[in-house]
Design an enzyme around this catalytic site. Structure first.
Site, short mmCIF file in Angstrom:
data_model
loop_
_atom_site.label_atom_id
_atom_site.label_comp_id
_atom_site.label_asym_id
_atom_site.label_seq_id
_atom_site.Cartn_x
_atom_site.Cartn_y
_atom_site.Cartn_z
N GLY A 82 -3.47 -2.79 -17.06
CA GLY A 82 -3.95 -1.94 -15.98
C GLY A 82 -3.93 -0.46 -16.33
N VAL A 149 1.25 -2.44 -17.28
CA VAL A 149 0.74 -1.07 -17.37
C VAL A 149 0.24 -0.80 -18.79
CG1 VAL A 149 1.27 1.35 -16.98
CG2 VAL A 149 2.50 -0.41 -15.70
N CYS A 150 -0.95 -0.22 -18.90
CA CYS A 150 -1.57 -0.08 -20.22
C CYS A 150 -0.81 0.82 -21.18
CB CYS A 150 -2.99 0.46 -20.07
SG CYS A 150 -3.77 0.81 -21.66
N PHE A 151 -0.45 2.02 -20.75
CA PHE A 151 0.00 3.02 -21.72
C PHE A 151 1.43 2.80 -22.20
CE2 PHE A 151 -3.71 5.30 -20.47
CZ PHE A 151 -3.93 6.29 -21.41
#
Length: 278
Positions: A82, A149-151
């Site tokens: 995401g 979460v992507c990062f």
């Protein structure tokens, strides 16, 4: 011989569905040889959460909060996790897999395309470099993300500044075409971001949040200067021209193309079937 000419599209602020539909249409047109390779920059009409193609919404995403905040929500056709798109420049690169400068492997193609990002960050005066996982353990960690979460971790050839990830990107290959798109964040609001995801409990959420803060960073955290989106656009135009050794030629969609994008946005990217399918 002059430099190869690539199309350059700056879409400005668009709806979540339109943004994803245009990326898909550009992939289709590239596959049909209707357009040369394309670099696109875009923004979002409202803060928008995008989820990866394989992500399960009910497992990872707190849709009550997304709806309460009136955020946009759309599923990407690329993998990954995401991403909250807000206060950022988003980019996409669309190029044929058989382009002479494109390596066959995903990670090497990612490195070639991301050279444009690297040179863009350098044009802003930032000391950016590639993160390459050094140990077997680091490589294994890439296969097992800790959260939705992507990062929260740099992957192969992700770009980092001062050891922290600064651009999150995802790639797909369909119909003989590479589509890579990603975020170049000016600012990241950790509280806003982490409220959108589901965690087993508050303690886990806080732990993930602090881990994220140590692993990811936005441009305006790294410098005394406060950059604008316009400055980012200029820097990354220069970056992609230099990094890919091409000339970017501005391109406007035809009425027919625009209609095709709007139709796909409505029929696919605004549909519950697509957005909640996993």
């Amino acid at each position: 011989m002059g430099k190869e000419k690539w199309c350059y599209i700056n879409s400005g602020q668009c709806s979540p569905a339109f943004n994803m539909a245009l990326d898909e249409c550009l992939l289709n047109w590239q596959s049909e040889k209707k357009m040369p390779p394309t670099i696109r920059f875009y923004e979002w009409e409202v803060p928008t959460l995008t989820v990866g193609y394989f992500q399960r919404v009910e497992k990872d995403i707190n849709m009550d909060v997304v709806n309460e905040k009136k955020y946009g929500f759309v599923r990407r056709q690329t993998g990954g996790r995401g991403v909250l798109h807000d206060k950022e420049l988003t980019y996409s690169v669309i190029v044929s897999e058989d382009h002479p400068n494109m390596p066959k492997t995903v990670t090497e193609a990612y490195r070639v395309i991301s050279q444009g990002l690297l040179d863009g960050f350098k044009a802003l005066g930032l000391e950016a470099y590639y993160a390459v996982p050094k140990t077997e353990a680091d490589r294994e960690n890439l296969k097992n993300p800790r959260s939705g979460v992507c990062f929260d971790a740099p992957s192969w050839y992700e770009i980092v500044v001062e050891g922290r990830k600064i651009a999150g990107s995802a790639q797909t290959r369909q119909k003989g075409v590479i589509l890579q798109h990603g975020s170049i964040p000016l600012e990241i609001d950790l509280d806003e971001l982490y409220d959108l995801f589901l965690f087993p409990n508050e303690r886990v959420k806080e732990r993930m949040k602090s881990m994220f803060a140590s692993k990811a960073v936005a441009i305006n955290e790294l410098t005394d200067r406060t950059f604008t989106i316009e400055q980012l656009i200029k820097a990354f135009e220069v970056g992609f021209e230099k990094g890919l050794d091409v000339e970017l030629v501005p391109y406007e969609l035809t009425e027919e193309q625009l209609h095709e994008v709007q139709t796909l946005a409505k029929e696919k990217y605004e549909s519950k079937e697509w957005n909640y399918k996993k």
